[in-house]
Design a protein around this motif. Structure first.
Motif, short mmCIF file in Angstrom:
data_model
loop_
_atom_site.label_atom_id
_atom_site.label_comp_id
_atom_site.label_asym_id
_atom_site.label_seq_id
_atom_site.Cartn_x
_atom_site.Cartn_y
_atom_site.Cartn_z
N PRO A 93 0.84 -1.20 0.00
CA PRO A 93 0.00 0.00 0.00
C PRO A 93 0.87 1.25 0.00
N PRO A 94 0.37 2.35 -0.54
CA PRO A 94 1.18 3.57 -0.65
C PRO A 94 1.79 3.99 0.69
N GLY A 95 3.08 4.23 0.67
CA GLY A 95 3.78 4.74 1.84
C GLY A 95 4.26 3.70 2.83
N THR B 245 1.11 4.54 18.14
CA THR B 245 0.92 5.51 17.06
C THR B 245 1.79 5.21 15.83
N LEU B 246 2.65 4.22 15.92
CA LEU B 246 3.46 3.85 14.75
C LEU B 246 2.56 3.39 13.61
N PRO B 247 2.92 3.67 12.37
CA PRO B 247 2.07 3.26 11.24
C PRO B 247 2.01 1.75 11.10
N ARG B 248 0.94 1.25 10.50
CA ARG B 248 0.82 -0.18 10.24
C ARG B 248 1.81 -0.57 9.14
N LEU B 249 2.41 -1.78 9.29
CA LEU B 249 3.50 -2.16 8.40
C LEU B 249 3.31 -3.49 7.68
N GLY B 250 2.14 -4.12 7.81
CA GLY B 250 1.93 -5.38 7.10
C GLY B 250 2.99 -6.40 7.46
N ASN B 251 3.52 -7.11 6.44
CA ASN B 251 4.51 -8.14 6.74
C ASN B 251 5.91 -7.58 6.99
#
Length: 509
Positions: free
Chosen positions: A398-400, A421-427
């Motif tokens: 996903p973008p970003g 608050t850290l962004p979601r990062l998937g795998n």
């Protein structure tokens, strides 16, 4: 780069020496290492001598079909069914190819179709001196293609003095020749792996099984295709479980049914049991998956996808030594497959050899660098890990997301002030671990559970020493329970890092 590749090739040529000594818990028909007393043969790509590029699939598909028939010859190792396609060029150095593929004998030839006829030239040579042991020219009706494959495999067995009295080497046949040609097209399409190759192959295979639902090889290949389709979706990498679940619901029940049909139609075909093993594994039916993998490798100890999948499975369960032995055998017979080598590097990393893992992964730069980032970060090389992530194609996430993960690694090893608050990062969630947020590492696995899909390789990461903080969280106990690992451990043994605590609990360190 070339030096690194040379070192890797020299290392891999020695892999089989120790692989079998460590080969864990397989049935008695264990895999035979290259260099053993058993003859090993590789089928090189048949040349398309039709002058028509549209026939390339036929030459390529028939190459694999001859190799598949040879797997039925008792006492013969058939190696490098995928890696052999690296050697297409004319005027090939036979001795060098034999060394590269760990094969003492090579099959060469050409193939073409003309109207309803097939013309083949095939020869068997000894790799050490290019001596021709057998050759034959065929010109037959296309309807006799299965008898042709049987004849070629039988003649090769005879030339190698392999005794197979009464054995049928091409068991699964179809009267629908058009369907068979589509099957060959699908095999060639699927070899590339990835979302598009599997999608293209599935279209062809659905057509084949509709025409002939009793053609076991097509059912097995389609089952395998569908079992892995969710793995290659960007929704899995990006941690988007709602989107991933839609793919799972479309493919996994179909995979399960097709795999069961394939094994019922031909219980002597390893490919069907590999498909069944994957169908069980992705649905978190772990003991059943292991049983199917064992059955597949009992039927064909060199079945590459079986070795690949079972070794991933064992590592995900925490059985690293058994996994590594299998990886080494796989690497010895299939040296040139990126996915295989990348996963082998990860298992070396899990076994404590970070340097070897990095050396194996460096040649994949730029592009295939997730594994390299994972390994570099675990060694505290955060800048190198972030750089590796930035080399990856942004369109895969996903973008970003890639930039966000690289940014988290840039800030390591400083602890995040507000982990929530850290962004979601998937795998890419391994990055959280290096900024003091072990609980958040497990988000990706919970997304997998929500999507109702299990892919083993990222679960192997649990067993690296750098994941100790993750293993000690309460969230980890929930995740491995939901993934089916605890059920497997209770039935088949615990990993070194975990142990039962009373009748209904366990602890990990």
């Amino acid at each position: 780069m070339m030096g690194c590749l040379a070192d890797l090739t020299r290392y891999l040529s020695l892999a089989a020496v120790t692989a079998l000594a460590l080969y864990a818990e397989l049935p008695s028909a264990t895999a035979q290492a290259p260099g053993s007393s058993r003859p090993a043969v590789a089928v090189l790509p048949l040349e398309n001598d039709s002058g028509d590029a549209a026939q390339e699939f036929f030459a390529n598909g028939l190459t694999d079909e001859i190799a598949a028939a040879l797997t039925g010859v008792r006492g013969l190792d058939v190696v490098a069914r995928s890696s052999s396609f690296r050697f297409r060029q004319l005027n090939r150095d036979i001795k060098a190819i034999g060394r590269a593929l760990n094969a003492s004998y090579l099959v060469q030839g050409s193939a073409r179709m003309a109207a309803d006829r097939v013309h083949l030239n095939v020869r068997l040579v000894r790799a050490g001196d290019d001596a021709q042991l057998w050759s034959e020219e065929y010109d037959i009706a296309l309807s006799g293609i299965f008898d042709l494959e049987e004849n070629i495999a039988g003649k090769i067995a005879t030339a190698l003095k392999m005794s197979n009295p009464g054995d049928v080497l091409v068991r699964s046949r179809t009267a629908h020749i058009d369907a068979y040609l589509d099957f060959l097209r699908a095999k060639v399409a699927a070899r590339g792996r990835g979302a598009k190759p599997f999608a293209d192959a599935a279209v062809l295979l659905e057509r084949v099984v509709m025409r002939d639902p009793d053609f076991a090889p097509a059912a097995a290949l389609l089952a395998y295709d569908y079992a892995l389709t969710p793995l290659f979706a960007s929704s899995l990498r990006g941690g988007l479980p709602e989107e991933e679940r839609k793919i799972v619901e479309r493919t996994i029940p179909r995979s399960d049914a097709l795999a069961r049909r394939a094994t019922a139609l031909d219980p002597n075909n390893a490919d069907g049991f590999v498909a069944l093993a994957y169908a069980n594994m992705v649905q978190r039916r772990m003991p059943a998956a292991e049983d199917a993998f064992k059955q597949a490798l009992a039927l064909n100890p060199n079945q590459a996808d079986g070795l690949h999948g079972y070794s991933q499975f064992l590592a995900a369960m925490g059985r690293i030594k058994g996994s590594l032995a299998m990886r080494e055998h796989l690497q010895a017979i299939e040296q040139f497959i990126t996915n295989y080598t990348a996963d082998t590097a990860e298992i070396y990393w899990l076994d404590g050899d970070t340097g070897k893992a990095v050396a194996m992964l460096q040649p994949f730069r730029p592009g295939r660098t997730l594994e390299l980032a994972l390994v570099e970060a675990s060694a505290g090389h955060y800048r190198e890990a972030a750089a590796a992530l930035r080399e990856m194609p942004a369109t895969n996430y996903p973008p970003g997301m890639l930039q966000a993960a690289a940014g988290v690694l840039d800030s390591a090893p400083a602890k995040a002030d507000a982990p929530a608050t850290l962004p979601r990062l998937g795998n890419l969630s391994f990055a959280y671990m290096h900024v003091g947020a072990p609980e958040r590492v497990l988000e990706f696995y919970q997304d997998e559970i929500s999507a109702d899909y299990f892919q083993p390789i990222s679960a192997t990461w649990f067993w690296h020493p750098s994941y100790a903080a993750v293993r000690r969280t309460a969230r980890f106990k929930t995740v491995v329970g939901d993934l089916g690992l605890v059920e497997y451990w209770r039935a088949r043994g615990w990993p070194a890092q975990c142990h039962p605590a009373g009748a209904n609990d366990f602890a990990c360190n």
